[in-house]
Design an enzyme around this catalytic site. Structure first.
Site, mmCIF file in Angstrom:
data_model
loop_
_atom_site.group_PDB
_atom_site.id
_atom_site.type_symbol
_atom_site.label_atom_id
_atom_site.label_comp_id
_atom_site.label_asym_id
_atom_site.label_seq_id
_atom_site.Cartn_x
_atom_site.Cartn_y
_atom_site.Cartn_z
ATOM 1 C CB ILE A 27 65.368 -27.926 90.440
ATOM 2 C CG1 ILE A 27 66.208 -26.913 89.873
ATOM 3 C CG2 ILE A 27 63.806 -27.444 90.149
ATOM 4 C CD1 ILE A 27 65.850 -25.586 90.183
ATOM 5 C CE LYS A 28 59.082 -30.206 97.504
ATOM 6 N NZ LYS A 28 58.630 -29.886 98.872
ATOM 7 C CD GLN A 29 58.058 -27.729 89.425
ATOM 8 O OE1 GLN A 29 56.781 -27.822 90.153
ATOM 9 N NE2 GLN A 29 58.550 -26.574 89.057
ATOM 10 C CG LEU A 88 64.237 -22.295 93.578
ATOM 11 C CD1 LEU A 88 63.915 -21.371 94.805
ATOM 12 C CD2 LEU A 88 64.335 -21.449 92.347
ATOM 13 C CD1 TRP A 89 59.306 -26.742 98.290
ATOM 14 C CD2 TRP A 89 61.661 -26.585 98.682
ATOM 15 N NE1 TRP A 89 59.523 -27.413 99.258
ATOM 16 C CE2 TRP A 89 61.192 -27.360 99.506
ATOM 17 C CE3 TRP A 89 62.868 -26.057 98.569
ATOM 18 C CZ2 TRP A 89 62.024 -27.964 100.560
ATOM 19 C CZ3 TRP A 89 63.774 -26.346 99.470
ATOM 20 C CH2 TRP A 89 63.409 -27.411 100.381
#
Length: 349
Positions: free
Chosen positions: A235-237, A197-198
């Protein structure tokens, strides 16, 4: 393995920093046994574990618990001409896959269309991460909404090991996006695919005359926490650049400890707060590489990698800095990022 890092006072400070906020002993740290420690006890089906094993077991970082992913969805998100103008070879989707392969990446993240042109040639050679929603940029005036471009079943038919999606937390459309993505991730897990998830924040009010709180540790940290709640495996952040978004914008719920004890102004501490919101690292945090600025790209990418690794993150998902330059230079940049994670002398802060 020695890593060639920028010889700057800032880099020296980053390498010497020790966290006094959230201790490394509280984290579920990356490592060769990360899947056994953090995913095997979970509710994820065996087929999902197999797909995660493909992601963590491929490329130069295979078996380390770290990830290096090449993402190329900018042809939709930023227009194809703006994205591929600096290097037109990437208008041909096959070259995207070739760059990820030659660059030693764990996976390649791109669109239904890209994978659809080359799936049979490459699905067995590198894990596919299909981005299932996008913000299209042709509406005038531009609007900012993530909409589905295809189905989870279509991603599965392409041979994907994982699906990826973006939620613009804080936007007017975020409730719908959360519901769409949570349902898509549930279906992906049923079919045996991993989920990424972005977790981006998006609201005009988050940017003030003084600061852009879209990249504040407290807002991005909460976005991460929402992301792991709806079933993301990774998780992409964006890397945090400031803090105190809730307080400055006067909304949400806060506690003094968020700012006094759980974070400081140091970028490693700010990123560790992001990791903490990913269930203390049980779900891996990968930070984005950011836009290409030319000559400084390599130094910026290595800085981000050092901050992410020392904070307890699991790697980088870096695209434009790699594909908006000659092919060999893109490979070299991806390898340089990976070398940070292979270097045992760069430890948790």
């Amino acid at each position: 393995m020695a890593t060639v890092l920028p010889q700057t006072a800032e880099m020296d400070a980053l390498l010497q920093h020790q966290c006094t906020t959230i201790s490394k002993e509280q984290l579920h740290v990356p490592g060769p046994d990360f899947m056994d420690r953090c995913f095997v006890p979970s509710s994820r089906p065996p087929q999902v574990l197999r797909s995660l094993g493909q992601l963590y077991g491929h490329g130069r970082l295979a078996g380390t618990g770290y990830l290096s992913i090449l993402p190329v969805d900018q042809g939709i998100e930023h227009t194809a001409g703006a994205s591929f103008g600096p290097n037109p070879m990437y208008f041909d989707p096959e070259n995207i896959i070739k760059l990820a392969l030659e660059g030693g990446c764990n996976a390649v993240a791109t669109t239904f269309g890209t994978f659809g042109t080359v799936a049979r040639k490459y699905a067995h050679r590198i894990p596919f991460l299909v981005k299932i929603n996008h913000n299209e940029l042709l509406t005038y005036p531009n609007k900012y909404d993530q909409i589905l471009f295809g189905s989870v079943e279509e991603a599965w038919n392409l041979g994907a090991a994982a699906v990826g999606a973006t939620v613009y937390f804080g936007s007017e459309e975020s409730n719908r996006q959360i519901q769409e993505v949570s349902q898509a991730f549930e279906r992906a897990h049923e079919l045996g695919m991993a989920t990424v998830l972005w977790c981006y924040t998006r609201n005009n009010a988050f940017k003030t005359a003084d600061k852009d709180y879209h990249v504040s540790a407290d807002l991005t940290g909460q976005a991460n926490h929402l992301g792991v709640t709806i079933g993301a495996d990774i998780i992409k952040q964006k890397l945090p650049e400031n803090n105190g978004g809730f307080a400055a914008l006067k909304f949400g719920k806060t506690h003094p400890a968020m700012y006094d004890k759980l974070a400081s102004d140091n970028p490693i501490d700010l990123t560790r707060y992001q990791v903490a919101n990913c269930y203390m690292g049980r779900i891996g945090l990968i930070n984005s590489g950011g836009e290409s600025k030319g000559a400084t790209d390599r130094d910026e990418a290595l800085r981000t990698a050092v901050i992410n690794k020392r904070a307890g993150g699991q790697g980088l998902i870096s695209g434009r800095k790699a594909f908006q330059r000659p092919f060999a230079e893109g490979v070299d940049l991806l390898n340089a990022i990976q070398d940070v994670y292979l270097d045992s002398s760069i430890t948790l802060a």
